[in-house]
Design an enzyme around this catalytic site. Structure first.
Site, PDB file in Angstrom:
ATOM      1  N   PRO A  99      41.868  11.376  30.275  1.00 50.74           N
ATOM      2  CA  PRO A  99      42.482  10.600  29.601  1.00 50.74           C
ATOM      3  C   PRO A  99      42.353  10.949  28.211  1.00 50.74           C
ATOM      4  O   PRO A  99      43.144  10.064  27.283  1.00 50.74           O
ATOM      5  CB  PRO A  99      41.013   9.663  29.734  1.00 50.74           C
ATOM      6  CG  PRO A  99      40.436   9.918  31.087  1.00 50.74           C
ATOM      7  CD  PRO A  99      40.776  11.170  31.151  1.00 50.74           C
ATOM      8  N   GLU A 128      32.717  11.755  37.414  1.00 45.22           N
ATOM      9  CA  GLU A 128      32.603  11.350  35.767  1.00 45.22           C
ATOM     10  C   GLU A 128      33.304  12.170  34.931  1.00 45.22           C
ATOM     11  O   GLU A 128      33.725  11.971  33.823  1.00 45.22           O
ATOM     12  CB  GLU A 128      31.262  11.053  35.366  1.00 45.22           C
ATOM     13  CG  GLU A 128      30.622   9.799  35.875  1.00 45.22           C
ATOM     14  CD  GLU A 128      31.384   8.512  35.665  1.00 45.22           C
ATOM     15  OE1 GLU A 128      31.268   8.410  34.502  1.00 45.22           O
ATOM     16  OE2 GLU A 128      31.543   7.721  36.542  1.00 45.22           O
ATOM     17  N   ARG A 166      62.317  18.084  40.122  1.00 46.08           N
ATOM     18  CA  ARG A 166      63.464  17.391  39.707  1.00 46.08           C
ATOM     19  C   ARG A 166      64.415  18.194  38.939  1.00 46.08           C
ATOM     20  O   ARG A 166      65.554  17.891  38.985  1.00 46.08           O
ATOM     21  CB  ARG A 166      63.330  16.041  39.372  1.00 46.08           C
ATOM     22  CG  ARG A 166      62.632  15.123  40.278  1.00 46.08           C
ATOM     23  CD  ARG A 166      62.685  13.524  39.766  1.00 46.08           C
ATOM     24  NE  ARG A 166      64.002  13.082  39.189  1.00 46.08           N
ATOM     25  CZ  ARG A 166      64.603  12.598  39.787  1.00 46.08           C
ATOM     26  NH1 ARG A 166      64.800  12.497  40.886  1.00 46.08           N
ATOM     27  NH2 ARG A 166      65.955  12.258  38.899  1.00 46.08           N
ATOM     28  N   ASP A 181      68.707  10.554  33.920  1.00 44.06           N
ATOM     29  CA  ASP A 181      67.357  10.002  34.069  1.00 44.06           C
ATOM     30  C   ASP A 181      67.096   9.573  32.701  1.00 44.06           C
ATOM     31  O   ASP A 181      67.225   9.849  31.751  1.00 44.06           O
ATOM     32  CB  ASP A 181      66.337  10.875  34.542  1.00 44.06           C
ATOM     33  CG  ASP A 181      66.527  11.314  36.116  1.00 44.06           C
ATOM     34  OD1 ASP A 181      67.287  10.441  36.674  1.00 44.06           O
ATOM     35  OD2 ASP A 181      66.032  12.367  36.489  1.00 44.06           O
TER      36      ASP A 181
END
Length: 267
Positions: A99, A128, A166, A181
């Protein structure tokens, strides 16, 4: 390029590598992926890879030692020193999905998608989190999918691998597909325009809905102009931050800005 994935659950990743259009990138070797089961580098009959956090608190923390052993094995398998000397430039980046990381976007994907690039060592955390000492000693880059928490880094690793695949030549059915895209420099980093297919009039839940007439006109210049306007409009509505960045880069013409202003969007 080569990606080594350190994971507790290689079975989550294996089927995906053989499925869908991006499998071409992995089958051809354009993008090499090697999976490293972390428990193979743990001690004891239970192959433990986690323990309680110092200081108390809920959950478990991934142990630094099995991660280090696996990481060093990956580097040796690549023909590199097990430990990169301090002060030496990064040879193969070690990426932790966290995060705290930079949000994964097209620019990040493009950095890892170069055919002559080294790829990366991808560390999929669980529980965690990861013992911070391993992060400080071995991790070069932290990446995030956004402001939410997953059960593990495997989904984030798959997102990066899919996006990289891709961009490889010959993977998509039409080589121009990736260049159109959303977020691609080919569309100035804007969102993609709306798309339609047969039938030209669809009997939807609220009555008949027709395809925009310009798309049936066969006039390619008019179609491209419409698509440009729709990219601008969709980006202004859904991601004004992306539109502002495009303007700051000089990607929007005076005509673009005038058209947006006529729609009520003054930048």
């Amino acid at each position: 390029m080569r990606f080594d994935v350190i994971t507790l659950f290689p079975e989550l990743i294996e089927p995906w590598l053989a499925t869908g259009v991006t499998r071409r990138a992995f089958a051809s070797g354009a993008v090499q992926v090697r999976l490293w089961p972390l428990r193979d580098f743990a001690d004891g009959p239970y192959r433990r890879v986690d323990d309680r956090p110092f200081g108390g608190g809920p959950g478990m923390v991934m142990l630094a030692e099995p991660l280090r052993r696996c990481w060093e094995a990956v580097r040796r398998d690549r023909g590199l020193p097990a430990v990169r000397p301090t002060g030496v430039a990064v040879d193969v980046p070690t990426v932790l999905f966290s995060p705290a990381g930079r949000v994964l976007d097209h620019a990040v994907v493009a950095e890892y998608a170069g055919p002559q690039g080294p790829g990366a060592i991808l560390v999929c955390g669980r529980y965690e989190g990861v013992d911070e000492r391993f992060v400080q000693a071995c991790v070069d880059v932290e990446l995030s999918l956004g402001d939410f928490v997953l059960s593990g880094g495997e989904l984030a690793a798959l997102a990066l691998l899919d996006a990289v695949a891709r961009l490889q030549p010959g993977v998509l059915g039409d080589a121009a597909s990736a260049a159109q895209d959303s977020f691609h420099p080919g569309v100035d980093g804007l969102l993609d325009c709306p798309h339609y297919t047969r039938p030209d009039v669809w009997d939807g839940p609220h009555g008949p809905q027709a395809v925009p007439a310009v798309l049936l006109s066969g006039h390619h210049a008019h179609i491209e102009a419409w698509r440009r306007q729709q990219r601008l409009l969709r980006t202004a509505r859904a991601r004004p931050d992306v539109l502002q960045r495009a303007r700051a880069r000089g990607a929007l013409s005076a005509q673009d800005l005038a058209w947006l202003a006529a729609q009520g969007y003054n930048l």
